[in-house]
Scaffold this active site. Structure first.
Site, PDB file in Angstrom:
ATOM      1  N   ASN A 209     -18.679   0.129  16.157  1.00  0.00           N
ATOM      2  CA  ASN A 209     -18.402  -0.310  14.722  1.00  0.00           C
ATOM      3  C   ASN A 209     -18.725   0.130  13.618  1.00  0.00           C
ATOM      4  OD1 ASN A 209     -21.849   0.849  14.003  1.00  0.00           O
ATOM      5  ND2 ASN A 209     -21.907   0.331  16.067  1.00  0.00           N
ATOM      6  N   ASP A 278     -25.239  -2.223  21.170  1.00  0.00           N
ATOM      7  CA  ASP A 278     -25.767  -2.080  22.588  1.00  0.00           C
ATOM      8  C   ASP A 278     -25.348  -3.051  23.843  1.00  0.00           C
ATOM      9  OD1 ASP A 278     -27.955  -3.667  20.581  1.00  0.00           O
ATOM     10  OD2 ASP A 278     -26.574  -5.353  19.543  1.00  0.00           O
ATOM     11  N   LYS A 288      -5.854   6.041  31.421  1.00  0.00           N
ATOM     12  CA  LYS A 288      -5.912   4.333  30.301  1.00  0.00           C
ATOM     13  C   LYS A 288      -4.699   3.069  30.910  1.00  0.00           C
ATOM     14  CE  LYS A 288      -2.476   4.045  26.843  1.00  0.00           C
ATOM     15  NZ  LYS A 288      -1.201   4.000  25.834  1.00  0.00           N
ATOM     16  N   PHE A 324     -34.159   0.552  11.759  1.00  0.00           N
ATOM     17  CA  PHE A 324     -33.290  -0.092  10.539  1.00  0.00           C
ATOM     18  C   PHE A 324     -33.119  -1.400  11.521  1.00  0.00           C
ATOM     19  CE2 PHE A 324     -32.039   2.108   7.168  1.00  0.00           C
ATOM     20  CZ  PHE A 324     -32.884   2.965   7.265  1.00  0.00           C
ATOM     21  N   LYS A 338     -38.371  -7.300  15.384  1.00  0.00           N
ATOM     22  CA  LYS A 338     -38.323  -6.020  16.111  1.00  0.00           C
ATOM     23  C   LYS A 338     -39.610  -5.319  16.022  1.00  0.00           C
ATOM     24  CE  LYS A 338     -33.454  -6.758  15.748  1.00  0.00           C
ATOM     25  NZ  LYS A 338     -32.079  -6.900  14.868  1.00  0.00           N
ATOM     26  N   LYS A 342     -40.481  -3.523  19.543  1.00  0.00           N
ATOM     27  CA  LYS A 342     -40.133  -2.104  19.625  1.00  0.00           C
ATOM     28  C   LYS A 342     -40.904  -1.355  19.136  1.00  0.00           C
ATOM     29  CE  LYS A 342     -35.093  -2.886  18.510  1.00  0.00           C
ATOM     30  NZ  LYS A 342     -34.490  -2.354  18.929  1.00  0.00           N
TER      31      LYS A 342
HETATM   32  O1  C5P Z   1     -32.110  -4.339  18.381  1.00  0.00           O
HETATM   33  P1  C5P Z   1     -31.556  -4.128  17.007  1.00  0.00           P
HETATM   34  O2  C5P Z   1     -30.419  -3.609  17.567  1.00  0.00           O
HETATM   35  O3  C5P Z   1     -31.120  -5.619  15.642  1.00  0.00           O
HETATM   36  O4  C5P Z   1     -32.208  -3.325  16.496  1.00  0.00           O
HETATM   37  C1  C5P Z   1     -32.102  -2.074  15.252  1.00  0.00           C
HETATM   38  C2  C5P Z   1     -32.797  -0.340  15.802  1.00  0.00           C
HETATM   39  O5  C5P Z   1     -33.270  -0.625  16.569  1.00  0.00           O
HETATM   40  C3  C5P Z   1     -32.004   0.040  14.280  1.00  0.00           C
HETATM   41  O6  C5P Z   1     -33.132   1.462  14.341  1.00  0.00           O
HETATM   42  C4  C5P Z   1     -31.741   1.338  16.260  1.00  0.00           C
HETATM   43  O7  C5P Z   1     -31.041   2.151  16.157  1.00  0.00           O
HETATM   44  C5  C5P Z   1     -32.024   0.709  17.415  1.00  0.00           C
HETATM   45  N1  C5P Z   1     -31.189   0.746  18.744  1.00  0.00           N
HETATM   46  C6  C5P Z   1     -31.912   1.152  19.701  1.00  0.00           C
HETATM   47  N2  C5P Z   1     -31.646   1.412  20.819  1.00  0.00           N
HETATM   48  C7  C5P Z   1     -30.433   0.526  20.905  1.00  0.00           C
HETATM   49  C8  C5P Z   1     -30.208  -0.556  20.087  1.00  0.00           C
HETATM   50  C9  C5P Z   1     -30.164  -0.578  18.995  1.00  0.00           C
HETATM   51  O8  C5P Z   1     -32.957   2.425  18.972  1.00  0.00           O
HETATM   52  N3  C5P Z   1     -29.793   0.329  22.070  1.00  0.00           N
END
Ligand code: C5P
Length: 399
Positions: A209, A278, A288, A324, A338, A342
Site C-alpha cells: 500500500n 489485511d 516468477k 491508527f 475499532k 481491538k
Molecule cells: O482494521 P484496520 O486495519 O483498519 O485497523 C487499523 C489498525 O490496526 C492499525 O493500528 C493497524 O496497525 C492495525 N492492524 C493490525 N493488524 C492487521 C491490520 C491492522 O494490527 N492485520
C-alpha cells in the site's frame, strides 16, 4: 507549532577538518528557527572562516576571550547564560583534554565552565587518537557531566578507515533536540510499528500500500526525544533510521507480528501505526509467475492475522495500546468500532482521502479517540501529531 522555536544554541567549533560540515548543521538549525551563535577556536579558523559562519547564522562569531561585546557584559558569561544547549562539534582530542582537566584558556573552554546549559560533545579525530587511552580516559571523565555523541565509522579525512568520523549532521541535529527535550517518558518502553507490509505473490511481485512510514517514524523520534527507550518495527520505507531508535525491518504482516512478539511483554506503550495488509496471497509461487494465454489471472487471498489483537494477548498490566485508523469514509464511526473491537486505549483516526493529510504527506489531520472522549486536532506536521498523542496520554493520566 515548533517546540524548539527560538532556542539558543551555542556551537563551539574546534580545529578539525570536519568543521566544514558544521555549516550544514547551522543551516538545519536556522531553518527550524533556532538562534545559533558560534564560538570558534584559533585552529578552527584555519579550516573555515568566521565570515562563512557569520553569514549562515546571521550573528557575530566569537573568537577572542577578551573582546567586550556591545552591552559591555563579559562575553563568555553572556553566551553561557543565554545558552539552552552548547554543542562542541567537531570536538578535537585537545578540547576534550582541556574540558576533562577544567582548563579555561580560551573563550570556548571558559564558556563550557561557565554554562549551566546541557553540553553536547561531538568528537571527531584520527582513529588512533580516538583509541588513545588518554582520550578514552578523558571521554569517560567528561561523560559524567556532559553528553557525548560517539563518532561514526568510515573513511577518515586522513585516509584511514575506522572510528573517528563526525556523525551525520542530521543525527547531530536530532541529538540536539533529544538533549533539549523534557523527559516525561523516561523509563518507559515504547514499541512503534510503521510503514506498509509486503505480501509476496512470487519472487518479484507483491501486494502492498501507499504508506510512507512518515507518521510512525515521527512517533518513534518524538518518543525517543521524550526519554523513552524506543523499538521501531518498520515495513519497507525510504526513510532514514531514526537516530537512537532500535530499528528492525520486516516485510510481511506475519514477520511484523513475530518481531513485535519479541518486545511486547516489556512494552509500556504500543503505537501500531503500520498499514498492515489485511489480506495476503493464499500461497507464494517459488518461481516468477509466467504470463499465460488467458486474459485473466485469479489470485486467491486469505486474511492476515490482526497484529493488534494477537499482541493484546501479551499486554503487560498498565500498558497502553494505540491504534491508527486510516479511513476513506465514515472515519470516526469506523474508528470507534475499532477502539472497542481491538480493545485499544486510543485510536488515532485520519481520513487518508484528504489532499493535505495521510499517506506520503508531511502533515496530518487527526482525531484522537479514547474511551472517555475525542480530541479533534487541526492540520499539523506528523511530528506535532506525535507530540499531541503523548501529551494527550499525560492529560488523561494514562502515562
Ligand atoms: O482494521 P484496520 O486495519 O483498519 O485497523 C487499523 C489498525 O490496526 C492499525 O493500528 C493497524 O496497525 C492495525 N492492524 C493490525 N493488524 C492487521 C491490520 C491492522 O494490527 N492485520
Amino acid at each position: 507549532m515548533n517546540r524548539f522555536n527560538g532556542k539558543n544554541i551555542i556551537i563551539g567549533i574546534t580545529g578539525g577538518i570536519a568543521g566544514y560540515k558544521i555549516c550544514d548543521l547551522i543551516r538545519l538549525l536556522v531553518k527550524e528557527n533556532f538562534n545559533v551563535e558560534v564560538i570558534m577556536t584559533k585552529s578552527a579558523c584555519e579550516f573555515i572562516t568566521p565570515l562563512t559562519i557569520q553569514t549562515l547564522t546571521g550573528n557575530p562569531v566569537y573568537t577572542e576571550l577578551f573582546t567586550l561585546i556591545k552591552e559591555s557584559k563579559i562575553g563568555h558569561i553572556s553566551l553561557a547564560e543565554k545558552a539552552d544547549c552548547m554543542v562542541i562539534a567537531p570536538a578535537t582530542a585537545n578540547v576534550i583534554g582541556k574540558i576533562a582537566s577544567g582548563i579555561a584558556d580560551d573563550l570556548l573552554t571558559t564558556t563550557v565552565l561557565a554554562t549551566k546549559a546541557p553540553v553536547l560533545i561531538v568528537p571527531s579525530m584520527n582513529k588512533n587518537m580516538w583509541e588513545n587511552p588518554v582520550v578514552i580516559e578523558n571521554i569517560k571523565k567528561i561523560s559524567k557531566y556532559h553528553t557525548i555523541m560517539n563518532p561514526a565509522e568510515g573513511l577518515l579525512a586522513c585516509g584511514v578507515y575506522g572510528s573517528g568520523k563526525l556523525p551525520e549532521v542530521d543525527d547531530i541535529f536530532e541529538m540536539i533536540k533529544i538533549v533539549l527535550s523534557p523527559k516525561p517518558l523516561l523509563g518507559k518502553k515504547v514499541l512503534v510499528t510503521a510503514g506498509p507490509t509486503i505480501e509476496e505473490i512470487d519472487p518479484v511481485r507483491f501486494i502492498s500500500n501507499y504508506s510512507s512510514g512518515k507518521m510512525g517514524y515521527a512517533i518513534a523520534r518524538v518518543a525517543k526525544r521524550l526519554g523513552a527507550e524506543v523499538v521501531l518495527v518498520s515495513g519497507r520505507t525510504a526513510l532514514k533510521k531514526p537516530y537512537g531508535v532500535e530499528t528492525h525491518y520486516v516485510k510481511s504482516a506475519k514477520d511484523m507480528l513475530n518481531k513485535c512478539k519479541e518486545f511486547i511483554e516489556d512494552t509500556d506503550i504500543l503505537v501500531k501505526c503500520a498499514a498492515v495488509a489485511d489480506y495476503k496471497p493464499e500461497s507464494r509461487a517459488d518461481k516468477k509467475i509466467k504470463k499465460g494465454k488467458d486474459n485473466k489471472l485469479t489470485l486467491n487471498l486469505i486474511k492476515n492475522p490482526d497484529i493488534l489483537f494477537e499482541l493484546s494477548k501479551y499486554k503487560k498490566k498498565g500498558a497502553i495500546f494505540i491504534g491508527f485508523a486510516a479511513e476513506t469514509e465514515d472515519a470516526e464511526k469506523n474508528a470507534i468500532q475499532k477502539l472497542t473491537n481491538k480493545n485499544l486505549d486510543m485510536i488515532v483516526v485520519n481520513n487518508v482521502a484528504e489532499k493535505d493529510a495521510g499517506f506520503e504527506k508531511d502533515t496530518n489531520r487527526v482525531i484522537l479517540i479514547t474511551k472517555t472522549g475525542k480530541l479533534p486536532l487541526p492540520l499539523m506536521t506528523k511530528e506535532e501529531v506525535a507530540y499531541n498523542i503523548f501529551d494527550h496520554l499525560k492529560s488523561l493520566s494514562l502515562t
